[in-house]
Design a protein around this motif. Sequence first.
Motif, PDB file in Angstrom:
ATOM      1  N   VAL A  33      -3.133  -4.343  -6.052  1.00  0.00           N
ATOM      2  CA  VAL A  33      -3.612  -3.793  -7.329  1.00  0.00           C
ATOM      3  C   VAL A  33      -4.651  -2.707  -7.067  1.00  0.00           C
ATOM      4  O   VAL A  33      -4.634  -1.634  -7.689  1.00  0.00           O
ATOM      5  CB  VAL A  33      -4.197  -4.916  -8.212  1.00  0.00           C
ATOM      6  N   ASP A  34      -5.574  -2.969  -6.133  1.00  0.00           N
ATOM      7  CA  ASP A  34      -6.570  -1.952  -5.761  1.00  0.00           C
ATOM      8  C   ASP A  34      -5.893  -0.692  -5.231  1.00  0.00           C
ATOM      9  O   ASP A  34      -6.262   0.429  -5.590  1.00  0.00           O
ATOM     10  CB  ASP A  34      -7.521  -2.496  -4.688  1.00  0.00           C
ATOM     11  N   ILE A  36      -3.033   0.451  -5.892  1.00  0.00           N
ATOM     12  CA  ILE A  36      -2.301   1.176  -6.934  1.00  0.00           C
ATOM     13  C   ILE A  36      -3.258   1.879  -7.887  1.00  0.00           C
ATOM     14  O   ILE A  36      -3.023   3.023  -8.295  1.00  0.00           O
ATOM     15  CB  ILE A  36      -1.385   0.207  -7.709  1.00  0.00           C
ATOM     16  N   ILE A  37      -4.371   1.227  -8.226  1.00  0.00           N
ATOM     17  CA  ILE A  37      -5.275   1.753  -9.247  1.00  0.00           C
ATOM     18  C   ILE A  37      -6.233   2.791  -8.684  1.00  0.00           C
ATOM     19  O   ILE A  37      -6.534   3.796  -9.347  1.00  0.00           O
ATOM     20  CB  ILE A  37      -6.066   0.597  -9.897  1.00  0.00           C
ATOM     21  N   LEU A  38      -6.709   2.589  -7.467  1.00  0.00           N
ATOM     22  CA  LEU A  38      -7.725   3.481  -6.907  1.00  0.00           C
ATOM     23  C   LEU A  38      -7.316   4.955  -6.885  1.00  0.00           C
ATOM     24  O   LEU A  38      -8.142   5.828  -7.173  1.00  0.00           O
ATOM     25  CB  LEU A  38      -8.090   3.024  -5.485  1.00  0.00           C
ATOM     26  N   LEU A  40      -5.606   6.599  -8.950  1.00  0.00           N
ATOM     27  CA  LEU A  40      -5.399   7.153 -10.286  1.00  0.00           C
ATOM     28  C   LEU A  40      -6.685   7.737 -10.851  1.00  0.00           C
ATOM     29  O   LEU A  40      -7.762   7.147 -10.692  1.00  0.00           O
ATOM     30  CB  LEU A  40      -4.871   6.055 -11.220  1.00  0.00           C
TER      31      LEU A  40
END
Length: 262
Positions: A33-34, A36-38, A40
Amino acid sequence: MTSSVKPADNAPAPIAALALKVVGGITILAGLVDFIILPLPCNLADRQWQIAVTRALVERGIVPLVGIALLFAGYWIESYVGAGKRRFNLLLDSRFWTCLLSSFFGLFFLILTFIHPNNVQQQSREALSRLEEQATQAETQLEQTLSQQLTQQRGQIDALLQNEDLLNQALSSGQVSEEQAAQIQEFRSNPGAVDEFLQQQASQAQTQAQTEIGTRREEAVGSVRRDALKDSIRISISSLLLAVGYALIGWTGLRRLLSINR
């Protein structure tokens, strides 16, 4: 006479093995999750974005690695007590996909090991170029300021030379010291000394200001280079270690799983 009893193949997995697999899986998912989100919002053309994202990913890169280690520790306990199946479908086994993910992370962090120093070096060059431009602008502004001050002082001295009463008034009010008044009186007999005096004063002020500008520039350049070197070494070494760790787990795990499934 004592005998050790090994659990049957269909016995429930021990709580320790189950806990390790659950915690390991959650840790891996949290790390993903980190990852994927970082990044963005993505801005691949921005070098500053690349550096910031790389730094953040490397700093969090240990999280999935810990999760993988916990997951395999759970499988090891399960296999040790005989709770795991001996034959399995490789494509349906989470260990296979975990090893593939680990191999991918190994390659990913290996690439970052080489990309990050290059980005940091380019950013450092841009920062040094900006410092040079700022120093040049400061020197240009200094020359303009000194020229204006020189013209202003020349006008003031000329006014005092032409008007004795104005000189006495400035002396009595404290605007001009006795030493300065005596020097102005000397200028009456030698007008050419005015330009020489003003040029000397301007030269001294310019030398002092340029020295200060050069000192600040050297300090700023040294700070930029030190920060770039430390960041490049820290992130590159950390990324390389992560690459080695992920690759060893991934490739070793895949080789063993393929050999078991034959």
